[in-house]
Design a protein around this motif. Structure first.
Motif, PDB file in Angstrom:
ATOM      1  N   PRO A 159       8.504 107.831  75.372  1.00  0.00           N
ATOM      2  CA  PRO A 159       9.433 107.737  76.509  1.00  0.00           C
ATOM      3  C   PRO A 159       9.051 108.698  77.631  1.00  0.00           C
ATOM      4  O   PRO A 159       8.646 109.834  77.384  1.00  0.00           O
ATOM      5  CB  PRO A 159      10.789 108.106  75.900  1.00  0.00           C
ATOM      6  N   LEU A 160       9.176 108.211  78.870  1.00  0.00           N
ATOM      7  CA  LEU A 160       8.908 109.043  80.043  1.00  0.00           C
ATOM      8  C   LEU A 160      10.196 109.326  80.821  1.00  0.00           C
ATOM      9  O   LEU A 160      10.490 110.463  81.134  1.00  0.00           O
ATOM     10  CB  LEU A 160       7.889 108.365  80.965  1.00  0.00           C
ATOM     11  N   LYS A 161      10.937 108.269  81.142  1.00  0.00           N
ATOM     12  CA  LYS A 161      12.193 108.400  81.879  1.00  0.00           C
ATOM     13  C   LYS A 161      13.166 107.348  81.376  1.00  0.00           C
ATOM     14  O   LYS A 161      12.758 106.276  80.933  1.00  0.00           O
ATOM     15  CB  LYS A 161      11.985 108.202  83.380  1.00  0.00           C
ATOM     16  N   LYS A 162      14.465 107.678  81.474  1.00  0.00           N
ATOM     17  CA  LYS A 162      15.483 106.705  81.089  1.00  0.00           C
ATOM     18  C   LYS A 162      16.519 106.613  82.194  1.00  0.00           C
ATOM     19  O   LYS A 162      16.762 107.575  82.924  1.00  0.00           O
ATOM     20  CB  LYS A 162      16.122 107.083  79.762  1.00  0.00           C
ATOM     21  N   MET A 163      17.121 105.421  82.298  1.00  0.00           N
ATOM     22  CA  MET A 163      18.111 105.192  83.329  1.00  0.00           C
ATOM     23  C   MET A 163      19.045 104.079  82.871  1.00  0.00           C
ATOM     24  O   MET A 163      18.612 103.126  82.218  1.00  0.00           O
ATOM     25  CB  MET A 163      17.426 104.773  84.631  1.00  0.00           C
ATOM     26  N   SER A 164      20.323 104.220  83.209  1.00  0.00           N
ATOM     27  CA  SER A 164      21.264 103.142  82.930  1.00  0.00           C
ATOM     28  C   SER A 164      22.259 103.041  84.071  1.00  0.00           C
ATOM     29  O   SER A 164      22.456 104.001  84.835  1.00  0.00           O
ATOM     30  CB  SER A 164      21.989 103.360  81.601  1.00  0.00           C
ATOM     31  N   TYR A 165      22.865 101.880  84.168  1.00  0.00           N
ATOM     32  CA  TYR A 165      23.867 101.648  85.194  1.00  0.00           C
ATOM     33  C   TYR A 165      25.011 100.864  84.575  1.00  0.00           C
ATOM     34  O   TYR A 165      24.785  99.839  83.936  1.00  0.00           O
ATOM     35  CB  TYR A 165      23.279 100.876  86.380  1.00  0.00           C
ATOM     36  N   LYS A 166      26.238 101.355  84.745  1.00  0.00           N
ATOM     37  CA  LYS A 166      27.444 100.705  84.236  1.00  0.00           C
ATOM     38  C   LYS A 166      28.056  99.918  85.385  1.00  0.00           C
ATOM     39  O   LYS A 166      28.443 100.498  86.400  1.00  0.00           O
ATOM     40  CB  LYS A 166      28.421 101.769  83.706  1.00  0.00           C
ATOM     41  N   ILE A 222      17.276 101.014  80.858  1.00  0.00           N
ATOM     42  CA  ILE A 222      15.818 100.897  80.724  1.00  0.00           C
ATOM     43  C   ILE A 222      15.226 102.257  80.382  1.00  0.00           C
ATOM     44  O   ILE A 222      15.712 103.292  80.843  1.00  0.00           O
ATOM     45  CB  ILE A 222      15.182 100.325  82.016  1.00  0.00           C
ATOM     46  N   ILE A 223      14.192 102.214  79.569  1.00  0.00           N
ATOM     47  CA  ILE A 223      13.393 103.406  79.302  1.00  0.00           C
ATOM     48  C   ILE A 223      11.965 103.086  79.728  1.00  0.00           C
ATOM     49  O   ILE A 223      11.362 102.126  79.235  1.00  0.00           O
ATOM     50  CB  ILE A 223      13.436 103.819  77.818  1.00  0.00           C
ATOM     51  N   LEU A 224      11.475 103.865  80.665  1.00  0.00           N
ATOM     52  CA  LEU A 224      10.088 103.754  81.091  1.00  0.00           C
ATOM     53  C   LEU A 224       9.237 104.445  80.039  1.00  0.00           C
ATOM     54  O   LEU A 224       9.528 105.569  79.629  1.00  0.00           O
ATOM     55  CB  LEU A 224       9.904 104.427  82.455  1.00  0.00           C
ATOM     56  N   LEU A 225       8.215 103.770  79.582  1.00  0.00           N
ATOM     57  CA  LEU A 225       7.351 104.288  78.516  1.00  0.00           C
ATOM     58  C   LEU A 225       5.945 104.542  79.041  1.00  0.00           C
ATOM     59  O   LEU A 225       5.507 103.888  79.988  1.00  0.00           O
ATOM     60  CB  LEU A 225       7.268 103.273  77.376  1.00  0.00           C
ATOM     61  N   ALA A 226       5.237 105.431  78.394  1.00  0.00           N
ATOM     62  CA  ALA A 226       3.819 105.592  78.701  1.00  0.00           C
ATOM     63  C   ALA A 226       3.109 104.268  78.446  1.00  0.00           C
ATOM     64  O   ALA A 226       2.137 103.928  79.120  1.00  0.00           O
ATOM     65  CB  ALA A 226       3.216 106.701  77.852  1.00  0.00           C
ATOM     66  N   GLU A 227       3.632 103.485  77.500  1.00  0.00           N
ATOM     67  CA  GLU A 227       3.035 102.204  77.117  1.00  0.00           C
ATOM     68  C   GLU A 227       3.637 101.019  77.884  1.00  0.00           C
ATOM     69  O   GLU A 227       3.154  99.913  77.757  1.00  0.00           O
ATOM     70  CB  GLU A 227       3.223 101.963  75.613  1.00  0.00           C
ATOM     71  N   SER A 228       4.723 101.186  78.627  1.00  0.00           N
ATOM     72  CA  SER A 228       5.347 100.196  79.508  1.00  0.00           C
ATOM     73  C   SER A 228       6.844 100.413  79.603  1.00  0.00           C
ATOM     74  O   SER A 228       7.285 101.365  80.218  1.00  0.00           O
ATOM     75  CB  SER A 228       5.024  98.757  79.115  1.00  0.00           C
ATOM     76  N   HIS A 229       7.695  99.549  78.946  1.00  0.00           N
ATOM     77  CA  HIS A 229       9.140  99.697  79.097  1.00  0.00           C
ATOM     78  C   HIS A 229       9.920  99.043  77.954  1.00  0.00           C
ATOM     79  O   HIS A 229       9.420  98.155  77.270  1.00  0.00           O
ATOM     80  CB  HIS A 229       9.612  99.079  80.424  1.00  0.00           C
TER      81      HIS A 229
END
Length: 117
Positions: A43-50, A59-66
């Protein structure tokens, strides 16, 4: 370093989920984090919206994609998308965790091999 232009994408439609987490951004993010850990992705970054009145995009942005999940509590349903670049990770490994958390009456899976294999 030269990386192979390929990847695996797991796409799942979860229908008629028998759970209460579809409108809970914290629970959905915890589920995504469990999926990422189970698969062994970075995992690199995570974000959510309610959304109001209901629904969550996470979504979690991954070094390998998402890895991402989009919920529709009003329909008791969710879309899931997990893409990993390369050939070493298998996003299907997280399916048991998703089924345990969402309890769908039905689900539809698509697995795509992407790029040059």
């Amino acid at each position: 370093m030269d990386y192979k232009f390929s990847g695996n994408q797991l796409i799942i439609d979860f229908i008629d989920c028998q759970c209460k987490i579809l409108d809970d951004s914290k629970e959905i993010m915890q589920l995504l984090q469990k999926c990422v850990k189970t698969v062994g992705a970075t995992p690199l970054k995570k974000m959510s919206y309610k959304f109001k009145p209901q629904g969550v995009s996470a979504i979690i942005l991954l070094a390998e994609s998402h890895a991402a999940l989009y919920s529709y509590p009003e329909h008791g349903s969710a879309f899931f998308d997990f893409f990993t670049c390369g050939e070493t990770l298998d996003p299907k490994k997280c399916l048991p965790a998703l089924l345990e958390a969402l309890h769908p009456l039905k689900y539809f899976i698509k697995i795509l091999k992407r790029g040059k294999t």
